[in-house]
Design a protein around this motif. Structure first.
Motif, PDB file in Angstrom:
ATOM      1  N   PRO A  97      -2.249  23.674  47.705  1.00 64.21           N
ATOM      2  CA  PRO A  97      -1.436  22.342  48.623  1.00 64.21           C
ATOM      3  C   PRO A  97      -1.709  21.554  47.375  1.00 64.21           C
ATOM      4  N   PRO A  98      -0.992  20.276  47.194  1.00 64.74           N
ATOM      5  CA  PRO A  98      -0.993  19.236  46.491  1.00 64.74           C
ATOM      6  C   PRO A  98      -2.349  18.887  46.439  1.00 64.74           C
ATOM      7  N   ARG A  99      -2.711  18.099  45.379  1.00 62.40           N
ATOM      8  CA  ARG A  99      -4.423  17.625  45.328  1.00 62.40           C
ATOM      9  C   ARG A  99      -4.154  16.205  45.291  1.00 62.40           C
ATOM     10  N   ILE A 100      -3.014  15.601  45.627  1.00 63.91           N
ATOM     11  CA  ILE A 100      -3.097  14.057  46.154  1.00 63.91           C
ATOM     12  C   ILE A 100      -2.934  13.935  47.470  1.00 63.91           C
ATOM     13  N   ASN A 101      -3.573  12.713  48.230  1.00 63.39           N
ATOM     14  CA  ASN A 101      -3.598  12.686  49.486  1.00 63.39           C
ATOM     15  C   ASN A 101      -2.977  11.194  49.540  1.00 63.39           C
ATOM     16  N   TYR A 102      -2.888  11.117  50.894  1.00 65.04           N
ATOM     17  CA  TYR A 102      -1.961   9.841  51.303  1.00 65.04           C
ATOM     18  C   TYR A 102      -2.693   8.910  52.254  1.00 65.04           C
ATOM     19  N   ASN A 103      -3.115   7.802  51.834  1.00 63.95           N
ATOM     20  CA  ASN A 103      -3.781   6.942  52.830  1.00 63.95           C
ATOM     21  C   ASN A 103      -2.771   6.146  53.639  1.00 63.95           C
ATOM     22  N   SER A 104      -2.743   6.665  54.813  1.00 64.64           N
ATOM     23  CA  SER A 104      -1.553   5.835  55.646  1.00 64.64           C
ATOM     24  C   SER A 104      -1.809   4.350  56.186  1.00 64.64           C
ATOM     25  N   VAL A 105      -2.847   4.105  56.192  1.00 60.34           N
ATOM     26  CA  VAL A 105      -3.648   2.697  56.426  1.00 60.34           C
ATOM     27  C   VAL A 105      -3.073   1.853  55.310  1.00 60.34           C
ATOM     28  N   LYS A 106      -3.608   2.221  54.177  1.00 65.67           N
ATOM     29  CA  LYS A 106      -3.177   1.461  52.925  1.00 65.67           C
ATOM     30  C   LYS A 106      -1.980   1.546  52.367  1.00 65.67           C
TER      31      LYS A 106
END
Length: 139
Positions: A97-106
């Protein structure tokens, strides 16, 4: 890059917790920059982190020039001030899986930066109780 040794991991998830705590002063799945893959029926656990690609497609895909290569550590990093949250870097990541995450709060992308501002280096490596994570440098 952080180099995992899958046979030693005991699924404690300390790496995920410390990573989020150091970078965000909070813990949560959206805040991690390292993830574990689990198969408890086979007793197999593996930590996934950014491979710090030599030719990072995530950096090239960023329309805001928010991604850069840290001169001191060589880590591929995200400048949170410049990130517009478009997730182009996540889609461009060549590993699964991609190694970048997404912070949905920020509404910002987050990824491993090898704890570039931390004198003791990556917290996941330092705090792993089984020492299954090590820091591996490109030659």
């Amino acid at each position: 890059m952080v180099d995992p040794k899958e046979s030693v991991c005991q699924d404690c998830r300390s790496c995920e917790l410390y990573c989020a705590a150091v970078h965000e002063a909070a813990c949560g799945l959206e805040l991690n920059r390292i993830w574990e893959s689990r198969d408890p029926f086979r007793g197999e656990y593996f930590a996934y982190t950014c491979k710090q690609c030599i030719a990072p497609s995530c950096v090239a895909a960023c329309p805001e020039d928010a991604m850069y290569i840290d001169e001191k550590t060589g880590a591929r990093c995200i400048d949170e001030e410049k990130c517009n949250g478009c997730a182009a870097c996540i889609r461009a990541c060549p590993v699964e899986p991609p190694r970048i995450n997404y912070n949905s709060v920020k509404k910002k992308a987050v990824k491993c930066d090898l704890c570039k501002d931390r004198p003791d280096g990556p917290v996941c490596v330092q705090m792993c109780p089984t020492m299954c994570l090590t820091l591996k440098k490109y030659k």
